[in-house]
Scaffold this motif. Structure first.
Motif, PDB file in Angstrom:
ATOM      1  N   ARG A   1     -12.347   6.338 -15.314  1.00  0.00           N
ATOM      2  CA  ARG A   1     -11.225   5.657 -14.674  1.00  0.00           C
ATOM      3  C   ARG A   1     -11.676   4.821 -13.497  1.00  0.00           C
ATOM      4  N   LEU A   2     -12.664   5.252 -12.774  1.00  0.00           N
ATOM      5  CA  LEU A   2     -13.031   4.552 -11.550  1.00  0.00           C
ATOM      6  C   LEU A   2     -14.494   4.163 -11.511  1.00  0.00           C
ATOM      7  N   THR A   3     -15.367   5.140 -11.529  1.00  0.00           N
ATOM      8  CA  THR A   3     -16.768   4.833 -11.254  1.00  0.00           C
ATOM      9  C   THR A   3     -17.579   4.436 -12.480  1.00  0.00           C
TER      10      THR A   3
ATOM     11  N   ASN B   1      -1.464   5.712  -4.961  1.00  0.00           N
ATOM     12  CA  ASN B   1      -2.784   5.320  -4.464  1.00  0.00           C
ATOM     13  C   ASN B   1      -3.026   5.825  -3.049  1.00  0.00           C
TER      14      ASN B   1
ATOM     15  N   GLY C   1      -9.822  -3.934  -5.089  1.00  0.00           N
ATOM     16  CA  GLY C   1     -10.638  -2.909  -5.712  1.00  0.00           C
ATOM     17  C   GLY C   1     -11.517  -2.202  -4.713  1.00  0.00           C
TER      18      GLY C   1
ATOM     19  N   PHE D   1      -9.489  -3.465  -9.501  1.00  0.00           N
ATOM     20  CA  PHE D   1      -8.587  -2.771 -10.425  1.00  0.00           C
ATOM     21  C   PHE D   1      -7.133  -3.217 -10.298  1.00  0.00           C
TER      22      PHE D   1
ATOM     23  N   ASP E   1     -16.132   2.282 -15.122  1.00  0.00           N
ATOM     24  CA  ASP E   1     -15.386   1.255 -15.844  1.00  0.00           C
ATOM     25  C   ASP E   1     -16.279   0.024 -15.982  1.00  0.00           C
TER      26      ASP E   1
END
Length: 424
Positions: free
Chosen positions: A206-208, A47, A149, A263, A210
């Motif tokens: 995966r990120l924006t 990360n 998150g 997340f 979900d």
């Protein structure tokens, strides 16, 4: 910083450290502790990346390198160790940390969170931690009381349309001009049509995008939202695309509406894992990210949320005693880093205090300020209910506003408890 200072490009490129490199790092770590550093921390998570997307130089640092540094702290006779890790192999990673403590005798803490890929792994780590502390090893886990998150929005680093060509065409415009374009029906339609272009679906989902784990940030922030309140659920109930729900909300407040995407610590759609971590005797409250990722993360409000959610407001599960949450954020935290001259209300200790109107205590919604150098942007989040804040006995804030008093001074290294308190 230590690795790259000693090894240069070799360190940045994650090459193995030589015995000479390790000796140099150990010597510098010893000097740093003697000069007043609190300890040594290292990142072993994907990360954390450089500005060009490369993994952090310490991601794969070998045990001999970390052991050398830990022994540098041992030679100084002071300093704490701190780890953040993905725990891809929890048993091996915890074993490494335990061996460092056994060899150096220095206290170690590590970040503990529930991850979506292995949502039960944190339990095994807590069990290993309990076994280590039962044998007298000074180890603790730093945990947080809510999901970890990002915030998404038109004023922030990312939003659900960041990867689209339509958004890229207006991204550099001032906010007001961007909002004017977004208000145009034709541009709105183009943006929604362009929401997931070919080739970008993987990173978008995966990120924006979900949607079933993304929520609308309300005027009264809810940090334990229900799955049925997710953007995906709202879209299905309304019979519209989730992109449209997200777009409409981000257009509120003059284009400053935000979305909340937890997340970590939220794989189950609730905070029961955080409850178990917070009540564990070897855990302390931590991970309040108040100064990094300033266009995506606004976690400096963790301490206030810990008090309001867990000691007063939680409805989706058990709460925790107010005095327990206060201790986690005062004396327990001070002990973890060796600051034994604070964290209690007792004669001889620092008079660092918050006077709180607990009934009024609350966090406000995040906002964006432009007060960094050159007008740089950062997320801010205010709280209400803090009647006064005292540092070394002087009132530095009253009702959330600074008084102008600046009594704080640089703290050099661990601080011993006053003799009278230590005798007790």
């Amino acid at each position: 910083a230590l690795r790259v200072y000693v090894m240069g490009e070799r360190g940045a490129n994650r090459e193995p450290a030589s015995p000479a490199d390790i000796a140099a790092m150990a010597a510098l770590a010893k000097r740093a502790m003697e000069a007043g550093a609190l300890g040594f921390s290292t990142s072993r998570t994907l990360n954390h990346r450089t500005s060009d997307g490369q993994p952090t130089p310490t991601l794969t640092a070998a045990e001999d390198e970390l052991m050398g540094i830990a022994l540098g702290l041992k030679a100084a006779g002071r300093g704490v160790l701190q780890f953040v890790s993905d725990f891809a192999d929890p048993k091996a990673e915890f074993g490494l940390m335990r061996r460092l403590v056994e060899a150096s005798g220095r206290p170690l803490s590590f970040s503990l969170l529930q991850g979506p890929k292995a949502p039960e792994a944190w339990r095994d780590l807590l069990a290993a931690l309990s076994a280590a502390t039962a044998e007298g090893l000074p180890m603790r886990a730093q945990v947080c009381g809510r999901g970890v998150g990002v915030l998404l929005g038109f004023e922030l680093t990312l939003n659900p349309f960041s990867h689209t060509e339509a958004w890229k065409s207006v991204a550099a415009l001032p906010l007001e001009q961007r909002m004017a374009r977004l208000a145009e029906a034709s541009f709105r339609a183009a943006l929604l049509d362009d929401a997931v272009p070919p080739g970008s679906a993987a990173i978008a989902s995966r990120l924006t995008q979900d949607w079933d784990n993304m929520f609308l940030m309300a005027e009264t922030p809810d940090y334990e939202p229900r799955r049925e309140d997710s953007i995906g659920a709202l879209a299905r109930a309304r019979g519209v695309a989730p992109e449209a729900v997200a777009l409409d909300h981000m257009m509120t407040r003059g284009g400053r509406g935000m979305l909340y995407l937890p997340f970590l610590n939220y794989a189950d759609g609730g905070l029961d894992p955080a409850y178990d971590m917070l009540r564990h005797p070897d855990c302390v409250a931590g991970l309040s990210d108040g100064g990094a990722h300033v266009g995506m993360i606004c976690d400096g409000s963790f301490p206030t949320t810990n008090l309001t959610l867990w000691a007063r407001d939680r409805t989706r599960g058990p709460r925790l005693p107010l005095e327990h949450m206060v201790r986690l954020q005062t004396r327990a935290t001070a002990e973890t880093v060796g600051l034994l001259d604070r964290g209690l209300v007792a004669p001889g200790l620092r008079a660092d205090l918050n006077v709180i109107d607990f009934d009024r205590l609350a966090v406000e919604p995040p906002t964006v300020g432009y007060d960094l150098p050159a007008g740089g942007r950062r997320l801010l989040q205010r709280a209400r209910g803090y009647v006064a804040t005292l540092v070394a006995g002087q009132v530095t804030y009253r009702d959330g506003e600074p008084t102008g008093a600046l009594p704080g001074r640089l703290v050099r290294g661990a601080q011993d408890a006053p003799a009278a308190l230590a005798a007790e």
